[in-house]
Design an enzyme around this catalytic site. Structure first.
Site, PDB file in Angstrom:
ATOM      1  N   HIS A 123       0.807  -1.214   0.000  1.00 27.47           N
ATOM      2  CA  HIS A 123       0.000   0.000   0.000  1.00 27.47           C
ATOM      3  C   HIS A 123       0.845   1.273   0.000  1.00 27.47           C
ATOM      4  CE1 HIS A 123       0.487  -0.318   4.488  1.00 27.47           C
ATOM      5  NE2 HIS A 123       0.506   1.003   4.392  1.00 27.47           N
ATOM      6  N   ASP A 153      -0.176  -7.759   1.372  1.00 29.14           N
ATOM      7  CA  ASP A 153       0.188  -6.339   1.367  1.00 29.14           C
ATOM      8  C   ASP A 153       1.709  -6.165   1.345  1.00 29.14           C
ATOM      9  OD1 ASP A 153      -0.102  -3.604   1.309  1.00 29.14           O
ATOM     10  OD2 ASP A 153      -0.444  -3.395   3.468  1.00 29.14           O
ATOM     11  N   SER A 230       4.939   2.176   7.663  1.00 35.05           N
ATOM     12  CA  SER A 230       4.526   1.053   6.828  1.00 35.05           C
ATOM     13  C   SER A 230       5.649   0.609   5.891  1.00 35.05           C
ATOM     14  CB  SER A 230       3.307   1.435   6.001  1.00 35.05           C
ATOM     15  OG  SER A 230       2.151   1.492   6.801  1.00 35.05           O
TER      16      SER A 230
END
Length: 283
Positions: A123, A153, A230
């Site tokens: 993402h 992901d 992230s």
């Protein structure tokens, strides 16, 4: 003692016979042991001196290895940060949303192989029109997405330029509840930040919106992470990357950390189903 005379050597003078020694006495055994230790120490000292002499040619610089060894003893947070930061990268992206508005994003990646392949969260780069990297030494590069794993992901990036000294991270190692962990990333744009905590749960499930399938088998941890973390590494106290940070939990939907983060176990991030093995395999 032999005395030399003009007309030839004289017969040697008789040497008094020494009394016979008893070799099994404590005193003599102690002397023999001390003598052996001294001889061993002299030999080792000479060996070190020969290997470390200034006249020896300097060894060739070691090339970065795709499978460095993890530490044999637990490391402090400061030692982990010092060892792993050269393997962490800042990721900055730009793109356009559905309304054609320009968007910019920030995330983190980790150098996962000696060829410079970078592991991150999908993402972070999904839909990006440009991906820019900044390495810990300040080197800047652009990158392209190489492989994508939407189910977990996870994505890998191929950079167009590498830093002068490439330091792949050590990937692998299992996680247990209560294990110490460290996160390194770029939360809220605060580059190369670190936090520490423990593994607070295993086999967690992340419910995703937009009809996407849930992600199972996640590591739950309480080291502070925020937007920008992230794709960054979750590291154990042996300096091994045990997971890739992908999410945090906040029931308010505010997107800020309140004590729970999630990471994909490194084995799953590399396309397997189990834990890593302490190596940096090809991706």
């Amino acid at each position: 003692m032999t005395v030399l005379r003009p007309d030839g050597p004289a017969a040697p003078e008789p040497v008094p016979e020494e009394p016979k020694r008893r070799w099994n006495t404590p005193e003599l055994r102690r002397k023999v042991l001390i003598g052996a230790i001294v001889a061993w120490a002299v030999t080792i000292t000479a060996l070190v001196a020969v290997r470390g002499g200034d006249d020896d040619p300097a060894p060739a610089a070691a090339r970065p290895s795709a499978s460095p060894s993890p530490s044999e003893a637990p490391l402090t947070v400061a030692e982990i940060y010092q060892a792993l930061t050269p393997s962490v990268v800042l990721i900055q992206t730009t793109g356009h949303d559905a309304q054609n508005r320009l968007e910019a994003g920030t995330g983190t990646g980790v150098i996962a192989n000696a060829d410079g392949t970078i592991l991150t969260a999908l993402h972070v780069v999904d839909g990006a029109e440009s991906i820019r990297l900044t390495y810990a030494d300040g080197t800047k590069a652009t990158a392209k997405a190489a492989e994508e794993d939407p189910a977990r992901d996870i994505a890998t990036l191929t950079p167009d330029k590498l830093p002068e000294t490439l330091v792949p991270a050590v990937l692998g190692g299992g996680s247990g509840v209560g294990d110490d962990v460290v996160a390194i990333g770029n939360p809220l744009g605060l580059t190369f930040s670190t936090s520490s905590g423990v593994v607070s749960g295993l086999e967690r499930v992340l419910n995703r919106d937009r009809g996407e399938a849930d992600i199972e088998g996640l590591i739950q941890f309480d080291a502070a992470v925020n937007p920008g973390n992230s794709g960054g590494p979750l590291i154990n106290d042996r300096g091994q990357v045990v997971g890739i940070v992908i999410a945090l939990a906040n029931p308010s939907g505010a997107g800020t950390f309140i004590g729970i983060g999630f990471a994909v176990p490194i084995g799953a991030a590399l396309g397997g189903t189990g834990e890593g093995d302490g190596q940096s395999p090809p991706l």
